[in-house]
Design a protein around this motif. Structure first.
Motif, short mmCIF file in Angstrom:
data_model
loop_
_atom_site.label_atom_id
_atom_site.label_comp_id
_atom_site.label_asym_id
_atom_site.label_seq_id
_atom_site.Cartn_x
_atom_site.Cartn_y
_atom_site.Cartn_z
N VAL A 1 0.86 -1.18 0.00
CA VAL A 1 0.00 0.00 0.00
C VAL A 1 0.90 1.24 0.00
CG1 VAL A 1 -1.89 1.17 1.19
CG2 VAL A 1 -1.65 -1.31 1.39
N VAL A 2 0.59 2.20 -0.86
CA VAL A 2 1.38 3.43 -0.96
C VAL A 2 0.47 4.61 -0.64
CG1 VAL A 2 2.71 4.92 -2.50
CG2 VAL A 2 2.91 2.43 -2.68
N ILE A 3 0.92 5.45 0.29
CA ILE A 3 0.07 6.54 0.77
C ILE A 3 0.84 7.86 0.79
CG2 ILE A 3 -1.32 7.37 2.72
CD1 ILE A 3 -1.00 4.19 3.61
N GLY A 4 0.22 8.91 0.30
CA GLY A 4 0.74 10.27 0.45
C GLY A 4 -0.38 11.14 0.99
N MET A 5 -0.03 12.12 1.82
CA MET A 5 -1.08 12.92 2.46
C MET A 5 -0.96 14.40 2.14
SD MET A 5 -1.19 10.91 6.06
CE MET A 5 -2.52 11.69 6.89
N GLU A 6 -2.12 15.05 2.07
CA GLU A 6 -2.19 16.50 1.97
C GLU A 6 -2.94 16.97 3.21
OE1 GLU A 6 -3.16 17.33 -2.54
OE2 GLU A 6 -3.75 15.33 -1.95
N VAL A 7 -2.21 17.62 4.12
CA VAL A 7 -2.77 17.99 5.42
C VAL A 7 -3.09 19.48 5.43
CG1 VAL A 7 -2.34 18.06 7.90
CG2 VAL A 7 -1.40 16.19 6.52
N HIS A 8 -4.29 19.81 5.85
CA HIS A 8 -4.66 21.23 6.01
C HIS A 8 -4.61 21.58 7.49
CE1 HIS A 8 -6.34 20.58 1.97
NE2 HIS A 8 -5.99 21.84 1.80
N ALA A 9 -3.74 22.52 7.82
CA ALA A 9 -3.57 22.92 9.21
C ALA A 9 -3.91 24.40 9.33
CB ALA A 9 -2.12 22.69 9.65
N ARG B 1 -6.94 18.66 9.26
CA ARG B 1 -7.68 17.63 8.51
C ARG B 1 -6.82 17.18 7.35
NH1 ARG B 1 -10.40 22.93 7.81
NH2 ARG B 1 -10.52 23.36 5.59
N ALA B 2 -7.10 16.00 6.83
CA ALA B 2 -6.18 15.45 5.83
C ALA B 2 -6.92 14.84 4.65
CB ALA B 2 -5.30 14.39 6.49
N ASP B 3 -6.33 15.01 3.46
CA ASP B 3 -6.73 14.24 2.29
C ASP B 3 -5.70 13.14 2.16
OD1 ASP B 3 -8.47 16.37 1.98
OD2 ASP B 3 -7.33 17.29 0.36
N VAL B 4 -6.17 11.92 1.90
CA VAL B 4 -5.27 10.78 1.88
C VAL B 4 -5.28 10.16 0.49
CG1 VAL B 4 -4.84 8.53 2.89
CG2 VAL B 4 -5.68 10.37 4.33
N ASN B 5 -4.10 10.05 -0.13
CA ASN B 5 -3.97 9.43 -1.46
C ASN B 5 -3.48 8.00 -1.28
OD1 ASN B 5 -4.08 11.85 -3.59
ND2 ASN B 5 -3.15 12.54 -1.68
N VAL B 6 -4.21 7.06 -1.88
CA VAL B 6 -3.90 5.64 -1.68
C VAL B 6 -3.77 4.94 -3.03
CG1 VAL B 6 -4.71 3.47 -0.66
CG2 VAL B 6 -5.27 5.65 0.45
N SER B 7 -2.70 4.15 -3.18
CA SER B 7 -2.61 3.25 -4.33
C SER B 7 -2.01 1.95 -3.84
CB SER B 7 -1.75 3.86 -5.45
OG SER B 7 -0.41 4.01 -5.01
N VAL B 8 -2.08 0.91 -4.68
CA VAL B 8 -1.46 -0.37 -4.31
C VAL B 8 -0.59 -0.83 -5.48
CG1 VAL B 8 -3.33 -1.05 -2.76
CG2 VAL B 8 -3.40 -1.77 -5.15
N ARG B 9 0.41 -1.64 -5.18
CA ARG B 9 1.28 -2.20 -6.21
C ARG B 9 1.92 -3.47 -5.66
NH1 ARG B 9 6.53 1.90 -6.00
NH2 ARG B 9 7.02 1.56 -3.82
N LYS B 10 2.48 -4.29 -6.58
CA LYS B 10 3.30 -5.41 -6.14
C LYS B 10 4.66 -4.83 -5.73
CE LYS B 10 0.64 -8.99 -6.67
NZ LYS B 10 0.32 -9.90 -5.56
N PRO B 11 5.29 -5.37 -4.69
CA PRO B 11 6.58 -4.81 -4.25
C PRO B 11 7.55 -4.71 -5.41
CG PRO B 11 5.83 -6.51 -2.73
CD PRO B 11 4.86 -6.51 -3.87
N GLY B 12 8.21 -3.56 -5.54
CA GLY B 12 9.19 -3.36 -6.60
C GLY B 12 8.59 -2.80 -7.88
N ALA B 13 7.26 -2.88 -8.06
CA ALA B 13 6.63 -2.33 -9.27
C ALA B 13 6.58 -0.81 -9.18
CB ALA B 13 5.22 -2.90 -9.41
#
Ligand code: ADP
Ligand code: MG
Length: 495
Positions: free
Chosen positions: A22-30, A210-222
């Motif tokens: 699982v790969v996650i990046g966040m955009e946080v509003h503070a 508050r946060a926006d959460v970006n989620v993707s999935v991949r096979k390890p190494g892809a």
């Protein structure tokens, strides 16, 4: 939930879900801590009458011009330094154009190509001892929007502009997070840093973080998979649930031969699932252009140096110092520094009194007894009914052998409920530990005489001595000195 096949690698730290990463990046509003809004003098106070904190600028009356609030700029720079990030001495405000009833300007003033803060990093300690390094992509300043109210009137929607124009810091991470737990821990750490800096109060219930959460999935190494963005999560628990659900949804689609569409999704806390909101917007949809009403923002190197020089000690540094000075474990130090007020209480506690108090004993009491009691009553440590001086007196009574650890908990409870000086309480109520040998001998002999069969047990198995210790302690009302009792019993029974 699908089961992991038996022959799959089962090393303890695997974060994979059924072989998917699982790969996650966040955009946080503070929300920036400041008295006034980003471009107007109106108040940022929470909870006012609707539309009572709205200047003509916030209402976008014709001909009004924005004026940058210097305190918001300083707060953004402080935050950037706290994120170990590059401060950009020149940044630009842009208009991000879109229509919404709670956005009277028809655009949001934000920063697009030239943000005030560039790349940085946050270190996140996980419970298993791993430290995750999360790259920060950027931090930019932007305006918050107002609020549409759909449930106040049967015939129409209403708009409250109190929040319109309040300064926000949008903090964007690199896609460096690999599990829901890491994302939750990251937000907790970021919140701690912001609260130490005093640049955002971190109050998620009020929507100030508050946060926006970006989620993707991949096979390890892809290479990176297609992501979905889940908008506007306002609790750490929801962030975890939304990521878990979204990752499993994507895995199921891909394993069924489908493909992920890049979508913006919403999390429904009641159902615990995400649903589609709209297709992902692109930068060109917003027709970004530099705001002609605002000059580029230029900072002097001396302003940045001055803010840097006056920064408080930050959580990572404090934790390292606690480990070094007080020989605390990383875990204890980490718990103590998570809130600045807790760390301050701990330091006042060990440095108070005559001699220095034992840091390990003090840490245990703050982390377990005090924090546990505060949480039970939903109280903040700054409002603790037991002061550092009072808890310190309890620790002194333990250290000098006047009371046992068990009685100390009772004394703590009395002080919590009734206040007062722990030493005086111990004297007035006769709670002193009994170390007087003659008194203890009487108790020990009484128990031994009454339980001849158990004496035989102990001779066969010295570990059974604990039962006798327990009986004597009970007979003494918890006041006997356990070590003295232990020694006496051994001598009397002859083990
Ligand atoms: P946008 O401008 O479309 O919002 P960004 O490139 O600024 O896109 O990225 C937004 C967020 O999405 C960042 O936090 C980034 O780390 C994250 N992100 C980018 N690509 C992925 C991906 N494939 N999987 C998960 N998160 C991603
Ligand atoms: Mg974005």
């Amino acid at each position: 939930m699908m089961k992991r096949p038996m022959d799959a690698p089962t090393h303890k730290k695997s974060k994979l879900i059924d072989g998917w990463e699982v790969v996650i990046g966040m955009e946080v509003h503070a929300q920036v801590t400041s008295k006034a809004k980003l471009f107007s003098g109106a108040s940022t106070a929470f909870g006012g009458e609707p539309n009572s904190h709205v200047s003509l600028v916030d209402a976008a009356a014709p001909g009004m011009l924005p004026v940058i609030n210097a305190e918001c700029v300083r707060q953004a720079v402080r935050t950037g330094i706290g994120l170990k990030a590059r401060i950009n001495l020149k940044s630009v405000f842009d208009r991000k154009n879109y229509f919404y009833p709670d956005l009277p300007q028809g655009y949001q003033i934000s920063q697009y190509k030239s943000p005030i803060v560039g790349e940085g990093e946050v270190l996140v300690d996980m419970p298993d001892g791993e430290t995750v390094r999360v790259g920060i992509e950027r931090l930019h300043l932007e305006q918050d929007a107002g609020k549409s109210l759909h449930d106040q009137n049967a015939a129409m929607s209403l708009v409250d502009l109190n929040r319109s124009g309040v300064g926000l810091m949008e903090i964007v991470t690199k896609p460096d997070l690999r599990s829901a737990d890491e994302a939750k821990a990251f937000l907790g750490k970021l919140r701690t840093i912001l609260r130490y800096l005093g640049t955002c109060d971190g109050d998620m219930e009020k929507g100030n973080l508050r946060a926006d959460v970006n989620v993707s999935v991949r096979k390890p190494g892809a290479s990176l998979g297609t992501r979905c963005e889940i908008k506007n999560l306002n609790s750490i628990r929801f962030i975890g649930q939304a990521i878990e659900h979204e990752a499993r949804r994507q895995i199921e689609i891909i394993e069924d031969g489908g493909a992920i569409e890049q979508k913006t999704r919403l999390f429904d806390p009641d159902k615990g699932e995400t649903r589609s909101m709209r297709s992902k917007e692109e930068a060109h949809d917003y027709r970004y252009f530099p705001d002609p009403d605002l000059l580029p923002l230029e900072l002097s190197p001396s302003l940045v140096a001055d803010l840097q020089a006056h920064l408080p000690e930050l959580p990572d540094e404090k934790k390292a110092r606690f480990m070094r000075y007080y020989a605390l474990s990383g875990y204890d130090a980490g718990v103590l520094v998570a809130e600045r007020a807790t760390a301050a209480f701990f330091e006042a506690l060990i440095n108070g009194g005559e001699g220095k108090r034992d840091p390990k004993l003090a840490a245990n009491w703050v982390i377990n007894e005090l924090t546990g009691r505060l949480n039970k009553e939903g109280k903040d440590i700054t409002a603790s009914p037991v002061s550092d001086a009072q808890l310190g007196a309890v620790l002194d009574l333990i250290a000098e052998g006047t009371i046992s650890g068990k009685i100390a908990k009772d004394v703590f409870e009395i002080v919590w409920n009734e206040g007062g000086d722990p030493r005086a309480i111990v004297e007035a109520r006769g709670l002193e530990q009994v170390s007087d040998l003659a008194a203890l001998e009487k108790l020990v002999d009484g128990i031994i005489t009454a339980n001849p069969d158990k004496v035989g047990d102990v001779r066969g198995n010295p570990k059974a001595l604990g039962w006798f210790v327990g009986q004597v302690m009970k007979a003494s009302g918890g006041k006997a000195n356990p070590q003295a009792v232990n020694d006496l019993l051994k001598k009397r029974i002859g083990v």
